[in-house]
Design a protein around this motif. Structure first.
Motif, PDB file in Angstrom:
ATOM      1  N   UNK A 145       0.830  -1.202   0.000  1.00 59.14           N
ATOM      2  CA  UNK A 145       0.000   0.000   0.000  1.00 59.14           C
ATOM      3  C   UNK A 145       0.871   1.261   0.000  1.00 59.14           C
ATOM      4  N   UNK A 146       2.030   1.184   0.632  1.00 62.22           N
ATOM      5  CA  UNK A 146       2.954   2.322   0.595  1.00 62.22           C
ATOM      6  C   UNK A 146       3.422   2.561  -0.843  1.00 62.22           C
ATOM      7  N   UNK A 151       1.525  -0.193 -10.123  1.00 54.08           N
ATOM      8  CA  UNK A 151       1.017   0.982 -10.839  1.00 54.08           C
ATOM      9  C   UNK A 151      -0.420   0.744 -11.290  1.00 54.08           C
ATOM     10  N   UNK A 152      -0.737  -0.466 -11.729  1.00 63.22           N
ATOM     11  CA  UNK A 152      -2.100  -0.773 -12.152  1.00 63.22           C
ATOM     12  C   UNK A 152      -3.070  -0.621 -10.972  1.00 63.22           C
ATOM     13  N   UNK A 153      -2.685  -1.102  -9.784  1.00 58.74           N
ATOM     14  CA  UNK A 153      -3.536  -0.950  -8.600  1.00 58.74           C
ATOM     15  C   UNK A 153      -3.665   0.520  -8.221  1.00 58.74           C
ATOM     16  N   UNK A 163      -7.153   2.550  -7.855  1.00 55.63           N
ATOM     17  CA  UNK A 163      -7.524   3.280  -6.643  1.00 55.63           C
ATOM     18  C   UNK A 163      -7.810   4.745  -6.943  1.00 55.63           C
ATOM     19  N   UNK A 164      -6.991   5.343  -7.791  1.00 53.10           N
ATOM     20  CA  UNK A 164      -7.165   6.767  -8.071  1.00 53.10           C
ATOM     21  C   UNK A 164      -8.439   7.017  -8.877  1.00 53.10           C
ATOM     22  N   UNK A 165      -8.727   6.151  -9.842  1.00 49.90           N
ATOM     23  CA  UNK A 165      -9.962   6.302 -10.614  1.00 49.90           C
ATOM     24  C   UNK A 165     -11.171   6.100  -9.707  1.00 49.90           C
ATOM     25  N   UNK A 166     -11.128   5.092  -8.818  1.00 50.57           N
ATOM     26  CA  UNK A 166     -12.237   4.875  -7.893  1.00 50.57           C
ATOM     27  C   UNK A 166     -12.441   6.091  -6.984  1.00 50.57           C
ATOM     28  N   UNK A 167     -11.340   6.677  -6.532  1.00 52.56           N
ATOM     29  CA  UNK A 167     -11.436   7.850  -5.663  1.00 52.56           C
ATOM     30  C   UNK A 167     -12.032   9.031  -6.421  1.00 52.56           C
TER      31      UNK A 167
END
Length: 318
Positions: free
Chosen positions: A158-159, A192-194, A198-202
């Motif tokens: 996660x970091x 990077x894919x994760x 995460x960024x698109x979901x946010x």
């Protein structure tokens, strides 16, 4: 005002059911979201992002329920540094509930509680990298001695994801969107894919940009009905630029990838003429034609016009 050492003592003496890791997992999830910049103020809500982070930590403990976030979110109030703020007009009802010995139902928690918050000094400690590290290490040492490596792996990944998310945002701020056909495939980076997901979901708040579908459950379970879709497929663009992404539900992701819908220059839905539909009228793709999509709050994060143009020219069935 408590010192850091006093707060560490409180953490080491959490009131919990025998061997249940739920409160420590909630704390680790909150720490993660603070570290990644998803929690910026001392108002912590039961968001899908928090549910997802919590579920990742609980999933490392065999036999425990990764959707059981309701109990720790409520019962952490008994440990001296966590407080619940009621929704408007719910002060008396929440006070009455907290004065009893019973736990709230999932529906009650959503109806009565607006957000949870820490003591301000403790939240300030969590925003400081060194103090945050000490708090996290204390939680892991105290409650996860048998699962230290598994929990540590989640923290480390996660970091890395958080760092990549910052790079994706920095890329938007510093570089225009560029696309050119790549003859040499770049190796896909799972982290990077994760981070892209995460960024698109946010950005889209776990909501489909086309139909605005989002599903939340009262029992604290996070149901991910949306995907972080690439506008120009990754297999062609090798690009995880946020502006090459959009949040779509499973149905509209499928039809978008197959060119049955696309988006025009004004971010309105274009529907292929080459479809023949039957079934409930409200679900027909033809009803989406010329409909405005849900867009991110900041214009710089909008889908890139170059990516949309590529999709219309190369994917939309005319």
């Amino acid at each position: 005002m408590h010192t850091l050492q006093e707060y560490l003592q409180m953490i080491e003496n959490l009131r919990r059911y025998p061997n249940a890791p739920y409160k420590p997992c909630l704390l680790l999830a909150i720490i993660q979201l603070i570290e990644q910049g998803d929690i910026l103020e001392n108002r912590i809500r039961l968001s899908n992002h928090l549910k997802d982070a919590f579920a990742r930590y609980v999933a490392q403990i065999p036999g425990w329920d990764p959707k059981n976030i309701r109990n720790p979110f409520y019962h952490l109030k008994n440990d001296g540094f966590w407080h619940l703020t009621p929704n408007v007009d719910c002060v008396e009802n929440l006070s009455s509930l907290m004065g009893s010995s019973r736990s709230p139902s999932s529906r009650q928690l959503h109806e009565l509680v607006d957000y949870g918050c820490f003591d301000e000094p403790f939240f300030l400690f969590l925003t400081q990298p060194d103090e945050r590290t000490i708090i996290r290490q204390t939680i892991i040492r105290k409650y996860f001695s048998d699962y230290r490596q598994a929990i540590g792996n989640v923290v480390a990944e996660e970091h890395q994801i958080g760092e990549h998310r910052q790079l994706l945002i920095q890329e938007v701020a510093e570089h225009p969107f560029l696309y050119s056909a790549t003859t040499e495939p770049s190796e896909e980076n799972p982290v990077r894919r994760k981070a892209f997901r995460q960024e698109i979901m946010r950005i889209y708040n776990y909501t489909c940009a086309v139909c605005r579908l989002r599903v939340d459950t009262m029992d604290g379970e996070s149901i991910t009905v949306t995907d972080a879709a690439h506008i120009i497929p990754f297999s062609i663009s090798y690009s995880d630029d946020i502006r090459n992404g959009i949040s779509l539900c499973k149905l509209h992701h499928w039809v978008f990838d197959r060119g049955l819908i696309s988006l025009n220059e004004r971010y309105r839905v274009k529907v292929s003429r080459l479809i023949d539909e039957e079934g409930p009228v409200e679900w027909r793709l033809s009803n989406l034609h010329n409909k405005n999509i849900l867009l991110p709050q900041h214009e710089r994060l909008y889908p890139a016009q170059e990516a949309l143009a590529w999709h219309r020219e190369n994917k939309l069935r005319q």
